[in-house]
Design an enzyme around this catalytic site. Sequence first.
Site, PDB file in Angstrom:
ATOM      1  N   ASP A  59      38.904  35.100  42.149  1.00  0.00           N
ATOM      2  CA  ASP A  59      37.588  35.629  42.083  1.00  0.00           C
ATOM      3  C   ASP A  59      36.841  35.409  40.990  1.00  0.00           C
ATOM      4  O   ASP A  59      37.451  35.054  39.666  1.00  0.00           O
ATOM      5  CB  ASP A  59      37.630  37.077  42.382  1.00  0.00           C
ATOM      6  CG  ASP A  59      38.756  37.826  41.854  1.00  0.00           C
ATOM      7  OD1 ASP A  59      39.268  37.196  40.918  1.00  0.00           O
ATOM      8  OD2 ASP A  59      39.224  39.042  42.373  1.00  0.00           O
ATOM      9  N   ASN A  98      42.032  51.147  44.602  1.00  0.00           N
ATOM     10  CA  ASN A  98      41.309  51.505  45.829  1.00  0.00           C
ATOM     11  C   ASN A  98      42.088  50.696  46.953  1.00  0.00           C
ATOM     12  O   ASN A  98      41.561  50.575  48.169  1.00  0.00           O
ATOM     13  CB  ASN A  98      39.962  51.294  45.635  1.00  0.00           C
ATOM     14  CG  ASN A  98      39.646  50.037  45.393  1.00  0.00           C
ATOM     15  OD1 ASN A  98      40.072  49.161  45.229  1.00  0.00           O
ATOM     16  ND2 ASN A  98      38.068  49.630  45.610  1.00  0.00           N
ATOM     17  N   HIS A 110      42.063  47.162  46.566  1.00  0.00           N
ATOM     18  CA  HIS A 110      41.499  46.132  46.786  1.00  0.00           C
ATOM     19  C   HIS A 110      42.528  44.657  46.494  1.00  0.00           C
ATOM     20  O   HIS A 110      43.243  44.941  45.496  1.00  0.00           O
ATOM     21  CB  HIS A 110      40.215  45.841  46.184  1.00  0.00           C
ATOM     22  CG  HIS A 110      40.380  45.664  44.778  1.00  0.00           C
ATOM     23  ND1 HIS A 110      38.990  46.225  43.909  1.00  0.00           N
ATOM     24  CD2 HIS A 110      41.196  44.997  43.769  1.00  0.00           C
ATOM     25  CE1 HIS A 110      39.498  46.011  42.701  1.00  0.00           C
ATOM     26  NE2 HIS A 110      40.772  45.345  42.427  1.00  0.00           N
ATOM     27  N   GLU A 136      36.982  44.725  48.698  1.00  0.00           N
ATOM     28  CA  GLU A 136      37.026  46.066  48.764  1.00  0.00           C
ATOM     29  C   GLU A 136      37.086  46.630  49.947  1.00  0.00           C
ATOM     30  O   GLU A 136      37.221  46.056  50.961  1.00  0.00           O
ATOM     31  CB  GLU A 136      35.540  46.377  48.009  1.00  0.00           C
ATOM     32  CG  GLU A 136      35.277  46.042  46.729  1.00  0.00           C
ATOM     33  CD  GLU A 136      35.835  46.729  45.560  1.00  0.00           C
ATOM     34  OE1 GLU A 136      36.989  46.964  45.641  1.00  0.00           O
ATOM     35  OE2 GLU A 136      35.039  46.778  44.431  1.00  0.00           O
TER      36      GLU A 136
END
Length: 348
Positions: A67, A135, A137, A142
């Site tokens: 990414d 979280n 990811h 996400e």
Amino acid sequence: MRFAIVKNAKELAERAFLEIKKVLDEKSDAVIGFATGSTPIPLYDKMADDHKRNGTSYKDVRAFNLDEYVGVDPGDKASFARFMQDRLFSRIDIDPANTDIPNGMAEDLSAECERYSAAVKEHPADIQILGIGANGHIAFNEPYTKPEEPTHIALLTARTRADNAAAFKDPSLVPQYALTMGIDEILTAKRILLLAMGENKAQAIYDMVMGRDDTSCPAAALRRHPDVTVVLDREAAGLLTFGEWERAAEEREARQAAERAEEELEANESDEAADGETAEAAADEASEADEDAAEEDVDADGAESEDGEDGEEADTSEADDDEAENGEDAADEEADEQDDDADASEEK
Ligand code: F6R
């Protein structure tokens, strides 16, 4: 999913490096999927160090990154492109032409996503290194991202932006968008190596392994992959119930041992029966002795089988008690060690 629990960043790097080395030994022109973030830094240091000392070569390796932020120049220190350059690529002999990362400065971001998707499809990773967000990811997928969505523009959550603020002068400068490889694209890698350290990853790791089977924790998609190695420190593994898994394994072993014992008993019985037949033929005259012997056999058989059953039950219940105690001991020990760790870090 295989798990390795390590004590510290050094061990994490060593354990993770074994996986990379295995791939390189098999295939010098391997495709390696890289992640950025703080977790893989010790691994990249280890790779650079090993390259220097042992000459492990990356000259034929092809690298893809997961990414990149939208709107951050590749030369900017906060960009993932620069991170990879500084942390690894400039320290090994990889050919820059063989490295690829989504271009977050592209004029047409959708076209860039399509380009990257096609490149990843053409060169599936032999091994994909992953970190995990607090979280859950993976890359910048996400929670609630559709797994089938290919490389796309992701809207980063407030938590992710806060967690990634350190690289930026001001938290408000953390971009809202990033380009990220999709979940199913990540799963096309032949092997996956996920690394996590620290208590703030414990819930995400728990959700990845034991949580709901939906998209609320993107990393849970890794359960669908047949070859995932997870390297964790004790803090990140803190919510996993390894004790229960160990107990299940011990129970399985106890069951197998009992089955083996039963098989041996049956084998002995058939040996004894064969012996008995020979003895009978040879001892026609000593009928009293035969009767005694027969009685003894019955007694012995009865006693053996009863003992066997009792023994099994006793063993199992004893094992249960032991396990419970061990479990408590282990929990106590862990608590003590955690206290020690806490003391140690407080001392520092
Ligand atoms: C980075 C990436 C992210 C990170 C994750 C954990 O390329 O894909 O998913 O792996 O945010 O980051 P750290 O390691 O900094 O906790």
